[in-house]
Design an enzyme around this catalytic site. Sequence first.
Site, short mmCIF file in Angstrom:
data_model
loop_
_atom_site.label_atom_id
_atom_site.label_comp_id
_atom_site.label_asym_id
_atom_site.label_seq_id
_atom_site.Cartn_x
_atom_site.Cartn_y
_atom_site.Cartn_z
CE1 TYR A 49 33.96 13.41 -14.62
CE2 TYR A 49 35.29 13.89 -12.68
CZ TYR A 49 34.08 13.52 -13.24
OH TYR A 49 33.01 13.28 -12.43
CE LYS A 76 21.97 10.91 -25.64
NZ LYS A 76 20.61 10.41 -25.36
CG ASP A 102 18.99 8.35 -22.91
OD1 ASP A 102 19.66 7.37 -23.31
OD2 ASP A 102 18.29 9.04 -23.67
CG ASP A 133 30.72 11.49 -11.16
OD1 ASP A 133 31.01 11.01 -10.05
OD2 ASP A 133 30.28 12.64 -11.31
CG ASP A 136 27.00 9.45 -6.83
OD1 ASP A 136 28.08 8.84 -6.69
OD2 ASP A 136 26.77 10.57 -6.34
#
Length: 361
Positions: free
Chosen positions: A146, A195, A227, A251, A255
Amino acid sequence: MRLKLAVIPGDGIGPEIVREARKVLDKVAGIYGHETEAVEVLMGGASIDAYGEPLTEESLEIIRKQDAILMGSVGGNPATSPWYKLPPEKRPEAALLRLRKEMGLFANLRPAYLYKELKGACPLRDEIIGDGFDMMIMRELTGGLYFGARKTEEVDGLLTAVDTLTYNENEIRRIARRGFDIAGKRRKKVTSVDKANVLDSSRLWRKIVEEVARDYPDISYEHMLVDNCAMQLVKDPRQFDVILTENMFGDILSDEASMVTGSIGMLSSASLNDTKFGLYEPSGGSAPDIAGQDLANPLATILSGAMLLRYSFDLDKEADAIESAVQQVLAEGYRTGDIMSEGCTRVGTKEMGSLVAERIS
Ligand code: IPM
Ligand code: MG
C-alpha cells in the site's frame, strides 16, 4: 469523561450509519455521565465535492486535536462516479491511506465473530459452524504494497507497472507485539500469515514473529501460508483466534472472514497507533447502490463505537453495554435486509439504531 471525537461520515451509506452510531454513543454518554464533543470532518468524495481534494490540511489539523475518529466509509462507484476520473492520489481512497499514514495507525483490528442469532446468514454448513467462531484479524496497516514506491512506465516499448512490497523489522515487530498482546486477552493463539515460500518480506516477517513469540511463552503460535489460510477460513474457521498478517493479505482475508460471519455489515474495526488515538470504522465499504435508502446495516458502525470506547478511552463497561444491546436486538429478531432470515422482523437503518440505543442500560 470528555470524549473529543472527529466524526467523518464520508460517502455512500457513511452518513446514515454514522448517524446511528452517534445516536448510540450519545445514549451511552448520557447514561454513564460522559460528554461527547464531536466535530464533523469531510473526507473522500464529500471533500472532493466541497474542496477539490479528498482530505485537506485543515481537516487533518482538526483531526489531530481529537482523541479518536468515528468514520463511516469513503468512495463511490468507480464505473460511474466522476471522482474516479481524477488521478489516483486525488481519489477518495487516497484520503483514507493518507490518514492512516499521517496518524501512524499501524495496527488494524478486525474482529470476525459469529453471533449465534445470525447462524442463518452464515454461508457455511452447520457442521463447519459448530458452536460458532470468534477471531481477530490483526492487519498491519501502514506498510507493504500500500505504501511502497509505485510507477507505470514504458519499458522496451511495453507499458510496465511496478508496486513495491517493503517491510522493515521494526514495522513487523510492533504489529507482532500488538498481535501477541491481544491474543493474551483472548484464547492465546496467534496464527501468523505470510507467503514465506515466495517472498523475502514474508521470510523477514516470519523471523521477526518468531523472535517476538519468545517473549510470550504462554501464547501458542503457528505460521500459515496465505493461500492455505484463505482455504482454512472456509474449511475450519473455528481454529483461529488471532490472525496476524501484513497489509494486503489482511485486506483480503478480513473481507473473507466477514462474509463467513454472514455479512460485512456486522464487522467493526479499529486502527490504532502507539498512543490511545484510534480510527474506528465498519470494515465494509460505502455501498453507493443502497445509499440514502434506509437499507444499510448500522451495526458494524455501532460496534465500532464500542471499540472506540474500549481502546481510546478504556471505557470497558460502556463498550460492553453497546455490545450487549446489539446482542439483545438480534436475539429479539430484528434484522436489516443483509442479515434477514425467516421469522425475523425486518427494519431499516434508523430503526435498527434506535432499537440498540433504547436497549442501552
Ligand atoms: C479496507 C478498504 C481499503 C483498504 C480501501 C478502501 C483503500 O478495502 O479498509 O479494507 O484496502 O485498506
Ligand atoms: Mg478492504
